[in-house]
Design an enzyme around this catalytic site. Structure first.
Site, PDB file in Angstrom:
ATOM      1  N   GLU A 291      -2.333  -2.062   2.894  1.00 58.85           N
ATOM      2  CA  GLU A 291      -1.354  -2.870   3.605  1.00 58.85           C
ATOM      3  C   GLU A 291      -1.086  -2.278   4.985  1.00 58.85           C
ATOM      4  O   GLU A 291      -0.482  -1.220   5.119  1.00 58.85           O
ATOM      5  CB  GLU A 291      -0.043  -2.942   2.817  1.00 58.85           C
ATOM      6  CG  GLU A 291      -0.183  -3.570   1.440  1.00 58.85           C
ATOM      7  CD  GLU A 291       1.131  -3.627   0.693  1.00 58.85           C
ATOM      8  OE1 GLU A 291       2.164  -3.235   1.268  1.00 58.85           O
ATOM      9  OE2 GLU A 291       1.125  -4.046  -0.477  1.00 58.85           O
TER      10      GLU A 291
ATOM     11  N   HIS B 203      -0.068   1.598   4.496  1.00 55.01           N
ATOM     12  CA  HIS B 203       0.121   2.107   3.146  1.00 55.01           C
ATOM     13  C   HIS B 203      -1.182   1.858   2.393  1.00 55.01           C
ATOM     14  O   HIS B 203      -1.536   0.711   2.101  1.00 55.01           O
ATOM     15  CB  HIS B 203       1.305   1.419   2.475  1.00 55.01           C
ATOM     16  CG  HIS B 203       2.589   1.626   3.223  1.00 55.01           C
ATOM     17  ND1 HIS B 203       3.474   0.608   3.482  1.00 55.01           N
ATOM     18  CD2 HIS B 203       3.122   2.742   3.788  1.00 55.01           C
ATOM     19  CE1 HIS B 203       4.509   1.077   4.165  1.00 55.01           C
ATOM     20  NE2 HIS B 203       4.312   2.367   4.368  1.00 55.01           N
TER      21      HIS B 203
ATOM     22  N   HIS C 207      12.289 -10.621  -6.846  1.00 51.17           N
ATOM     23  CA  HIS C 207      11.654 -10.665  -5.533  1.00 51.17           C
ATOM     24  C   HIS C 207      10.214 -11.126  -5.724  1.00 51.17           C
ATOM     25  O   HIS C 207       9.432 -10.483  -6.420  1.00 51.17           O
ATOM     26  CB  HIS C 207      11.689  -9.257  -4.904  1.00 51.17           C
ATOM     27  CG  HIS C 207      11.070  -9.175  -3.548  1.00 51.17           C
ATOM     28  ND1 HIS C 207      11.809  -9.258  -2.379  1.00 51.17           N
ATOM     29  CD2 HIS C 207       9.782  -9.014  -3.163  1.00 51.17           C
ATOM     30  CE1 HIS C 207      11.004  -9.136  -1.342  1.00 51.17           C
ATOM     31  NE2 HIS C 207       9.772  -8.995  -1.792  1.00 51.17           N
TER      32      HIS C 207
ATOM     33  N   HIS D 296       5.136   3.120  -1.746  1.00 54.35           N
ATOM     34  CA  HIS D 296       5.948   2.799  -0.578  1.00 54.35           C
ATOM     35  C   HIS D 296       7.019   1.794  -0.973  1.00 54.35           C
ATOM     36  O   HIS D 296       7.031   1.277  -2.084  1.00 54.35           O
ATOM     37  CB  HIS D 296       5.092   2.275   0.587  1.00 54.35           C
ATOM     38  CG  HIS D 296       4.232   1.098   0.219  1.00 54.35           C
ATOM     39  ND1 HIS D 296       3.087   1.218  -0.527  1.00 54.35           N
ATOM     40  CD2 HIS D 296       4.358  -0.220   0.503  1.00 54.35           C
ATOM     41  CE1 HIS D 296       2.529   0.033  -0.699  1.00 54.35           C
ATOM     42  NE2 HIS D 296       3.286  -0.872  -0.092  1.00 54.35           N
TER      43      HIS D 296
ATOM     44  N   HIS E 242       6.567   0.070  -4.801  1.00 52.44           N
ATOM     45  CA  HIS E 242       5.342  -0.288  -5.500  1.00 52.44           C
ATOM     46  C   HIS E 242       4.145   0.523  -5.023  1.00 52.44           C
ATOM     47  O   HIS E 242       4.157   1.130  -3.950  1.00 52.44           O
ATOM     48  CB  HIS E 242       5.055  -1.780  -5.358  1.00 52.44           C
ATOM     49  CG  HIS E 242       4.811  -2.243  -3.941  1.00 52.44           C
ATOM     50  ND1 HIS E 242       5.793  -2.274  -2.974  1.00 52.44           N
ATOM     51  CD2 HIS E 242       3.685  -2.707  -3.337  1.00 52.44           C
ATOM     52  CE1 HIS E 242       5.305  -2.738  -1.848  1.00 52.44           C
ATOM     53  NE2 HIS E 242       4.020  -3.007  -2.031  1.00 52.44           N
TER      54      HIS E 242
END
Length: 443
Positions: free
Chosen positions: A341, A365, A292, A371, A335
């Protein structure tokens, strides 16, 4: 309504004049002794005079009356706008908000300015280094008043209801799934057509620009040619009852009165303008092998800090695209991050949290707070048959990502009454799949 024109390049020089006054732009110089049509020349500077040519931002406005003609500014109520990052104790928890309430017009008339609410932020407008995230929820058009942010740039993300933004440079209709940027010091008014809601990212000390593409090459992400600027449009209107200019300055609101419309610019030229962009034009870059990729590949605009590669704020979107990665858990991984964020949802269902995270809501976050996908997303995608599939069809989620450690306001934690206090429970059912006797499968 005056139209829009495409920017042939991001940061280049543009020029426009209202077709009712051909030749309004002076030829050969910026500030002639007498301007065409008896207009006043006025420069709007978005950078220091001595900035390198590549970063120097300014526009010349040719207007019926100059903006200097107004009564003195006086303080006014700031409502839910604030730069007080110490009004509540820090909260490092994962935070999620249900869709923010829009006031009913039958109960109270609320325009864009009075409908501004600060959710979180960090830094200081006085020192020109910081970020603030606001929500706007309104139901009424602004009448005989406009807004000017002397502190920073505003990136506006409509979520519900289109907005007609009248600026000194002309008009822009901005719909959900589009964004617009009103740069520092530009005056604008907002018309709405019913109950309206959206997100605002405000940055101090930097302007938004396109991210560097590096190994991607010359093309991709947000292409410069897809950004639009207004076409010059003016109104020569006297307001006997007074026109109100609302100025955000050092985190506070001030107002002044004048007897004419501020949207009296007949022509303009320069590289410091408001602009809009349709998110459907974003050319997504994605992984076509395995793993990803980091969300930075979805950056639309960035406001750079003085540290190379570190942003005051990035505006990142998660648009519809194909997922083809093989041998891969395709949704975002779990992560912890050295960035803050803040996520919002314009429409649809975000792939990593299809339930609970709703259009018109948000999540935060904070720095180094863990999260990632909720239980359902993890279980489903850990056993999914990996074939090419459309991701985020009918969805548009976005992220305001910042290197600042953002504080949440009292309005965000308490007053708005939209905080989802059960957010943490979406991870509670994650269970251990550890098997100490695991053996790799034979090929």
């Amino acid at each position: 309504m005056a139209g829009l024109k495409y920017m042939s390049g991001f940061g280049n020089e543009f020029a426009s004049e209202d077709p009712r006054c051909p030749g309004a732009l002076p030829e050969g110089q910026n500030n002639p002794q007498v301007c065409p049509y008896g207009l006043y020349a006025e420069q709007l500077s978005g950078s220091a005079f001595t900035c390198p040519r590549s970063t120097n931002k300014r526009s010349w406005l040719y207007r019926i009356l100059p903006s200097v003609r107004h009564k003195p500014f006086t303080p006014m109520s700031c409502g839910d706008l604030t730069e007080n990052w110490n009004e509540v104790e820090p909260d490092p928890n994962q935070l999620r908000w249900k869709p923010f309430n829009i006031p009913k017009s039958s109960e109270k008339k609320v325009d864009f300015i009075s409908g501004l609410h600060t959710v979180c932020g960090a830094g200081d407008s006085k020192s020109r280094n910081g970020i603030v995230i606001h929500m706007y929820t309104c139901n009424t058009s602004m009448t005989d008043r406009c807004f000017q942010d002397a502190d920073g740039d505003l990136l506006i993300v409509p979520q519900q209801g289109e907005i007609l933004i009248t600026t000194e440079f002309g008009k822009m209709m901005v719909e959900p799934n589009e964004i617009c940027v009103i740069q520092q010091g530009m005056r604008f008014s907002v018309d709405v057509f019913g109950e309206t809601r959206g997100y605002i990212l405000e940055v101090f000390g930097a302007h938004f620009e396109l991210p560097d593409l590096g190994p991607i090459g010359a093309n991709g992400l947000a292409n410069p040619r897809d950004f639009q600027t207004p076409v010059a449009w003016y109104e020569d209107r006297t307001v006997a009852t007074g026109y109100t200019i609302v100025n955000k300055y050092q985190g506070k609101l001030f107002s002044c009165q004048q007897d004419f419309s501020p949207f009296n610019v007949v022509a303009w030229h320069g590289n410091y303008t408001p602009y809009k962009y349709n998110l459907e034009n974003f050319m997504a870059i994605n992984c076509v092998a395995f793993d990803h990729a980091d969300p930075s590949i979805f950056t639309v605009l960035t406001a750079k800090s003085t540290r190379p590669g570190v942003a005051i704020a990035d505006f990142v979107i998660f648009p519809p695209r194909w997922g083809v990665a093989d041998h891969t858990f395709r949704p975002p991984y779990y992560h912890r991050n050295c960035m803050s964020e803040f996520m919002g949802l314009i429409k649809g269902h975000y792939e990593a949290k299809e339930e609970g995270f709703q259009p018109g809501g948000a999540s935060l976050h904070s720095i180094m707070t863990p999260h990632g996908p909720d239980v359902d997303c993890f279980e489903k995608n850990s056993t999914a048959l990996l074939k090419p599939e459309r991701v985020a069809e009918g969805t548009m989620a976005f992220m305001f990502e910042s290197s600042f450690s953002m504080a949440v306001t009292k309005w965000g934690l308490d007053t708005c009454h939209r905080l989802d206090k059960n957010y943490y429970k979406c991870w509670e059912a994650l269970k251990s799949h550890f098997n100490p006797n695991w053996k790799p499968s034979s090929k």
